[in-house]
Structures are given as structure tokens and as C-alpha cells.
Design a protein around this motif. Sequence first.
Motif, short mmCIF file in Angstrom:
data_model
loop_
_atom_site.label_atom_id
_atom_site.label_comp_id
_atom_site.label_asym_id
_atom_site.label_seq_id
_atom_site.Cartn_x
_atom_site.Cartn_y
_atom_site.Cartn_z
N SER A 133 -38.80 22.24 -11.58
CA SER A 133 -37.64 21.59 -10.96
C SER A 133 -37.15 20.42 -11.80
O SER A 133 -35.96 20.26 -12.06
CB SER A 133 -38.02 21.10 -9.56
OG SER A 133 -36.99 20.29 -9.05
N ALA A 134 -38.08 19.58 -12.24
CA ALA A 134 -37.68 18.37 -12.96
C ALA A 134 -37.13 18.71 -14.34
O ALA A 134 -36.05 18.24 -14.72
CB ALA A 134 -38.89 17.45 -13.09
N GLY A 174 -35.13 20.39 -16.87
CA GLY A 174 -33.98 21.28 -16.85
C GLY A 174 -32.85 20.63 -17.60
O GLY A 174 -33.07 19.83 -18.53
N LEU A 175 -31.64 20.92 -17.18
CA LEU A 175 -30.49 20.39 -17.90
C LEU A 175 -30.44 18.86 -17.85
O LEU A 175 -29.82 18.23 -18.68
CB LEU A 175 -29.21 20.97 -17.30
CG LEU A 175 -29.12 22.50 -17.39
CD1 LEU A 175 -27.88 23.00 -16.69
CD2 LEU A 175 -29.10 22.93 -18.85
N SER A 198 -32.81 16.64 -18.46
CA SER A 198 -33.37 16.01 -19.66
C SER A 198 -32.82 16.63 -20.94
O SER A 198 -32.74 15.96 -21.96
CB SER A 198 -34.90 16.07 -19.66
OG SER A 198 -35.37 16.98 -18.74
N ILE A 230 -24.95 19.69 -5.88
CA ILE A 230 -25.54 19.61 -7.23
C ILE A 230 -25.68 21.00 -7.83
O ILE A 230 -25.31 21.25 -8.97
CB ILE A 230 -26.91 18.92 -7.17
CG1 ILE A 230 -26.69 17.45 -6.83
CG2 ILE A 230 -27.66 19.07 -8.50
CD1 ILE A 230 -27.83 16.55 -7.06
N TYR A 256 -24.23 22.38 -11.45
CA TYR A 256 -25.36 22.70 -12.32
C TYR A 256 -25.23 24.12 -12.85
O TYR A 256 -25.48 24.40 -14.01
CB TYR A 256 -26.64 22.57 -11.49
CG TYR A 256 -27.89 22.35 -12.30
CD1 TYR A 256 -28.26 21.07 -12.68
CD2 TYR A 256 -28.71 23.40 -12.68
CE1 TYR A 256 -29.41 20.84 -13.41
CE2 TYR A 256 -29.86 23.19 -13.41
CZ TYR A 256 -30.21 21.91 -13.77
OH TYR A 256 -31.34 21.69 -14.50
N SER A 297 -35.32 15.25 -9.74
CA SER A 297 -34.88 16.07 -8.60
C SER A 297 -35.02 15.34 -7.27
O SER A 297 -35.49 15.90 -6.28
CB SER A 297 -35.66 17.38 -8.50
OG SER A 297 -35.63 18.06 -9.71
N LEU A 298 -34.63 14.05 -7.27
CA LEU A 298 -34.79 13.27 -6.04
C LEU A 298 -33.52 13.25 -5.22
O LEU A 298 -32.45 13.66 -5.68
CB LEU A 298 -35.18 11.84 -6.41
CG LEU A 298 -36.50 11.70 -7.14
CD1 LEU A 298 -36.75 10.24 -7.50
CD2 LEU A 298 -37.62 12.23 -6.28
N THR A 338 -35.28 18.38 -2.28
CA THR A 338 -36.09 19.32 -3.07
C THR A 338 -37.57 18.96 -2.99
O THR A 338 -38.41 19.79 -2.66
CB THR A 338 -35.64 19.30 -4.54
OG1 THR A 338 -34.38 19.93 -4.63
CG2 THR A 338 -36.61 20.05 -5.43
N SER A 354 -34.87 24.87 -12.29
CA SER A 354 -34.32 23.70 -11.62
C SER A 354 -33.32 24.11 -10.55
O SER A 354 -33.29 23.54 -9.46
CB SER A 354 -33.59 22.80 -12.62
OG SER A 354 -34.49 22.33 -13.58
N SER A 380 -34.75 25.14 -7.35
CA SER A 380 -35.28 24.03 -6.56
C SER A 380 -34.16 23.26 -5.85
O SER A 380 -34.37 22.67 -4.81
CB SER A 380 -36.09 23.09 -7.44
OG SER A 380 -35.25 22.22 -8.16
N ALA A 381 -32.96 23.28 -6.44
CA ALA A 381 -31.84 22.61 -5.77
C ALA A 381 -31.34 23.46 -4.61
O ALA A 381 -30.79 22.94 -3.64
CB ALA A 381 -30.72 22.34 -6.78
N1 TRP Z 1 -34.01 17.79 -12.09
C1 TRP Z 1 -33.20 18.86 -12.55
C2 TRP Z 1 -32.88 18.65 -14.00
O1 TRP Z 1 -33.21 17.66 -14.56
C3 TRP Z 1 -31.96 19.04 -11.73
C4 TRP Z 1 -32.23 19.21 -10.30
C5 TRP Z 1 -32.87 20.23 -9.69
C6 TRP Z 1 -31.93 18.28 -9.30
N2 TRP Z 1 -32.97 19.97 -8.36
C7 TRP Z 1 -32.41 18.80 -8.09
C8 TRP Z 1 -31.30 17.04 -9.32
C9 TRP Z 1 -32.31 18.07 -6.93
C10 TRP Z 1 -31.16 16.32 -8.15
C11 TRP Z 1 -31.67 16.83 -6.97
O2 TRP Z 1 -32.30 19.49 -14.61
#
Ligand code: TRP
Length: 452
Positions: free
Chosen positions: A22-23, A25-26, A28, A101, A105, A230-231, A235, A321, A324-325
Motif C-alpha cells: 500500500s505504502a 507506490g506512485l 514515492s 484518491i 491515482y 496511505s493515511l 486504508t 497501492s 489498498s485505496a
Molecule cells: N501510499 C500510496 C503511494 O504512495 C498511495 C495510496 C494508497 C494512498 N492508498 C492510499 C494514499 C490511501 C492516501 C490514502 O503510492
Amino acid sequence: MTTAVRDSWKSRVGFIFAALGSAVGLGSIWRFPYIVGMHGGAAFIILYLICLFAIGFPTLIAEILIGQKTQKGPAEGFQELGRSKLWKNMGFMSVITGLIISSFYSVVAGWTIGYLIQAISGSLVQFRSSSNAKLFFDQFVSSPGLILGLHFLFMAFSGFVLVSGVRKGIERGSKIMMPLLFFVLIILIVRGLMLPHSWSGVRFLFQPDWSLLTPSAFAMALGQAFFTLSLGQGTMTTYGSYLSKKEDLLKSCLPVVLLNTLLALMMGVAVFSIVFSAGLAPSSGPALIFETLPIVFSQISWGYPLSILFFSLVVLAAITSQISALEPAIAYFRDHKKWSRKKSTIITCCISAALGIPSALSFNSWSGFQIKGQNLCECISFFSVNILVPVGGMLAVLLVGWRWGVKSALEELRQGSQFFEKGSLLSQYFRIGIKFSAPLFIFLVLLDLLIS
Ligand code: TRP
């Protein structure tokens, strides 16, 4: 009621892979470099790291804890701990944030599919100058049909992964994908640093020049820290709700935060060595990685397979990611409407795909529609990442820190982990973070946005 149908992680490893997926992804890979470029390089990175560790990490623990404690998704979990309907609505709001999001995304992830196809066709290794690479990207996004198609394709892939059994496999694949991604990045960095003037890029990233900092930098740093973890949108609460109560949250979360940060910084070095050597503007925005990386792919002998490998990994990282969203909305439909997983997933993906249409068109047919120089996609991303996500995170820390009570929260943390003993440094860090610094800083940032 809901617990009967809830999934659960078989082990900590399953959770770590999902949280990592989840964390990473696009956020970073694509967003971090261009946001750093727009807001002042090293000085911004310092702000970002402060936000990440002083605010983001405690918020991450708080959000997971809500799910882990209640074994419920955001809406019910918030209601149980907040003991009122109002909290339930707040939890529900975060589910909507996730949908918004996931919509833009998917559009950007669609670009990465497009670039993967170009990589396979060999087009990404033919750039002799930076202006060619830029022109190529501009032409690529200028076709509404193509960009919409790629957006829908990505959404369909994500939906497929969510309903079929391949999901766990893909998440577990990060065991191989992560090292591979680091491997590709190391090659890009080494080759990038061999280009003339590339070290100016390293200086830009690591030698703070506070005068480059823009007024909105703090808000952007916080938004990015939350986005990348992903806060703020349920998620992590949803994932926490599938986690056993005995799980050690520190051991499961720290690797996620550290690996993700390392990856973002490495992306920064790879991109900015090229930016400065090719004389590009660091502030060129969302197109940044697409305009820079092909320049290096074109100059190295293994550029062709490397470009395919890189964009394949990015697409996969984006899928883990994206799912997870989407997950909080799917869990919501399953718990509330009692729909099957398949039906909930299809409907969620259709809503998100429809919401993404304006973002997809904002680089072509609707590019004339701008607010303060930002197109629709940039506005939607700004609104969700810099406002909705911090608000969602703030609600979570307020709930845990004040309504449920940070004492009870720490008690809960102690059940799974020996790191949070009474009076230990770590428990102070989380106590202060969740109760004071996170809500206060987020409030200040939102206030700043409101008045500026
Ligand atoms: N964290 C993911 C990324 O860096 C993006 C993402 C997935 C996200 N789920 C999320 C961001 C929920 C905010 C909330 O690519």
C-alpha cells in the motif's frame, strides 16, 4: 456481525506485505520527486522527514490501532471507539477520500502502463535530448482516448486483482519486486551520476537552501508524508482490522516506513541527477519522472530491458497501492449492504473509474480548465492529498488520543509489543505524537492553507 465475514492476515508477514504494498507506490516513485522539485529540494526534504516521523508515523500507528482494537473498518471502528454516530460519519468520510484518491491515482498509473507499452516497443531508449523526452510525454498525454483507455485498463486490472485469488501472490511478490526495484534504481543512480553536472542534483537534494522553500511547503510536506503512508482515508484502519490483536505494531510498521522513505530518496537522486545534467527545470511537475528517466534509459547499454523492468515494477507497485485505496469502500459495501466481495469490488471500481474521468481529461480535452494555474487533476489531487487526507489523519489521532484515550491505546499497544513499556522513550514518543504534536501540527497546516 461483520466479523464473521472479515478476512484476516494469516501472519504478520501477510500484513507487512500488504502495508508495504500500500505504502510503496506512485507516492514515492512519481510524486515525491516532483513535489521536492517544486518546493525547494533539501530544505523541503528535511521538513518532509520531520512530518513523516513526528506526525506520520504516530498517525499510522493510531489508524492501525483503531482497526486492530475494534476489528472493524473505519466507519464502525470510529463509531465503536468514539461512541457516537458523529464519529461514524467521520470514519465514513475517510472512505470517500479513498475513492477520490483512487480515481486520480488510476489515471497516473494508466500513464505508467502506457510507458510500459512504449518501453516494450523500444520507444523509451531513443531520446537524444531532454526536449525530445518532454515532447514525447506531451504528445502521449494529449490523446484523451488513450489516457482514458489506460485509466480504465488500470482500474480493471486492480478490480481483477481484488476479486481473484492473485492478490496475496502479488503482495507476496514484493519479496522479489522490492529488491528488483532497488536494483534498477541503483543502476539508474550510478549511471545518472556519471552524467555531466549531475552532482548539482545531489546538492539540490541534500544541501538545504532555505530560501528555496515555498510558503506552502509545510502543507505539501505533510500531505506527501500522509499520502505515502496511505493515511487519512481508512486504508490502514481497514488493514488493521484484519490484524490479530497480539500483533506487534512497531515491528510491522517500522520496516514499511523506512523502506518506503529509502525508496523515495533514491528516486530523488535518480531523477535529479538527470534533471540537472539535462538542464531541465526541477519544478516541471507531474511529468517529471516521465521526462527524465527515459533520457538515462537511452544512454545505457541495458536500457531496453531495464526500462521494461522499471515500468513493470512501477505498474505492479501502483496496483498494490490502488487496491489498498479501494479496499475501505469495498469493505464498507460488504459490511453494510451485505454485497458479495465481487459485487462490492465491481461497483467500487466503476465509481472510482467514473470519478477519474475529469482527471484523465485534464491533460488534454479539458486542459484549458484551470484554477490558479492548476488543471483539474492537480486540483483534485491537491484537495484530497492536502486537505481531506490530513483531516482524516487528524480525526484518527483525535479519536485515539482524546476520545478513546492515549492511555488505553498504549495499553493496547503493550499487548503485542514489549517496546511500549510504561515510561519508555517509545511510549512517550507515541503518547506525545498522537495526543499533541500530530493534531496540533495538522491543525496549523490546515489553518495555514485556509488563510493563504
Ligand atoms: N501510499 C500510496 C503511494 O504512495 C498511495 C495510496 C494508497 C494512498 N492508498 C492510499 C494514499 C490511501 C492516501 C490514502 O503510492
